[in-house]
Design a protein around this motif. Sequence first.
Motif, short mmCIF file in Angstrom:
data_model
loop_
_atom_site.label_atom_id
_atom_site.label_comp_id
_atom_site.label_asym_id
_atom_site.label_seq_id
_atom_site.Cartn_x
_atom_site.Cartn_y
_atom_site.Cartn_z
N GLU A 182 0.86 -1.20 0.00
CA GLU A 182 0.00 0.00 0.00
C GLU A 182 0.89 1.24 0.00
OE1 GLU A 182 -4.02 0.74 2.28
OE2 GLU A 182 -2.31 1.06 3.60
N TYR A 223 -0.15 7.10 2.77
CA TYR A 223 -1.22 8.10 2.66
C TYR A 223 -0.64 9.48 2.99
CZ TYR A 223 -5.02 4.70 2.25
OH TYR A 223 -5.86 3.73 1.82
N TYR A 262 -10.41 13.87 3.31
CA TYR A 262 -10.07 13.60 4.71
C TYR A 262 -11.24 13.94 5.64
CZ TYR A 262 -8.09 14.38 9.30
OH TYR A 262 -7.88 14.36 10.66
N LEU A 276 -9.39 7.77 7.76
CA LEU A 276 -8.16 8.35 7.22
C LEU A 276 -7.22 8.89 8.28
CD1 LEU A 276 -9.62 10.04 4.02
CD2 LEU A 276 -8.11 8.05 4.13
N GLU A 289 -6.06 7.72 10.95
CA GLU A 289 -5.03 6.75 11.36
C GLU A 289 -4.05 6.47 10.22
OE1 GLU A 289 -4.87 4.64 14.24
OE2 GLU A 289 -6.43 5.82 15.23
N LYS A 290 -4.53 6.65 9.00
CA LYS A 290 -3.76 6.24 7.83
C LYS A 290 -2.72 7.26 7.39
CE LYS A 290 -5.57 2.45 5.87
NZ LYS A 290 -4.66 1.38 5.39
N ARG A 315 0.21 9.66 6.99
CA ARG A 315 1.53 9.66 7.64
C ARG A 315 2.38 10.87 7.26
NH1 ARG A 315 4.20 4.57 6.17
NH2 ARG A 315 5.53 4.96 7.94
N ASN A 355 -0.61 9.26 13.40
CA ASN A 355 0.54 8.59 12.78
C ASN A 355 1.34 9.51 11.86
OD1 ASN A 355 0.10 6.12 14.09
ND2 ASN A 355 -1.64 5.76 12.71
#
Length: 327
Positions: free
Chosen positions: A5, A8, A40, A47, A49-50, A52, A73
Amino acid sequence: MEGQELPYVLVDCIGGKHGVYEDHVEFLEKHFRLITMKEYLENKKFLSEKIRAVYMWYHKPVINKELLQSLPNLKIVASSGVGIDHLDLNLLSSYGVKLSNTPFVVSTDSADLGVALMLASSRRLVEGHQMAVSPDTEYFPADWLGAELSGATLGIVGMGTIGYKVAERAKAFEMKILYHNRNQRNKEEESAVGAIYCKKIDDLLHQSDFVLLSVNLTPQTHKLIGKRELELMKPTATLINISRGLVVDQDALVEALQNKVIKAAALDVTYPEPLPRDHPLLKLKNVIITPHIGSATKKTRRLMMENMVESIQAGLTGLPIPNEVSL
Ligand SMILES: O=C(O)C(=O)CO
């Protein structure tokens, strides 16, 4: 990376006046899963948590406490351009988020623009153009005189990477070059361009025909040029600002220009940007304003984007981050 993946990365928006350039998207999407601010907000639960990294293209999206709190994150903010005065460094550091900018790739274009403004102002290019295209002014009156750069004194306030490139260009124009740095005298660079160091900014202001500002905006440089400093300049001098509007006390500048305390100003930066349409600076003939275009060439904007991608990739894999800003 196949099967993996993509990371993000939050961007403000794509396209439009302030968004990520559409022709950068293909490259960005090879490396990241881009999430716009709108996406978002519509799907925050999943999103937050995703995400970065934030790809901060020309100060957008705004990074505040609320955003940082909502992105547990987040590892890195990559900010375009060299200036970082739009960011709260303590806040980023308190959330353990790293920061990068793109200082080196913007320096050539920014220096070019500084020289372009100096020439445009000294040779009255904007007024000249207006006269040349106007159907009802007399063409080329006898008093249409500018000021030559050759032999004139340029005072560079802030000889970092951009200031140094301005000096290199000014040398080719056969100018006498003075410079002032708050913290650091650089003897090697100084002798390479034949610049003379002024320990006191006042000495530089006093002697220069053109004063060019290329400092970062910090609490120490906030309104560095005010009424007192403008009064130290020659009445025939021109102020050129390619740093940040707030390095100059704009009210004092308006007054100085109206009262001919200095001859002219050429500004790529103001506050706010753009100025309100009824702002007095827009009414003065001895002022040239450009819309903050120091790094605005196709090649440089592309390089900035590529720099930002490299920084985000390094930040997410734990490698040394190119152009990391120490917080
Ligand atoms: O890089 C920056 O910070 C600029 O403002 C370029 O004009």
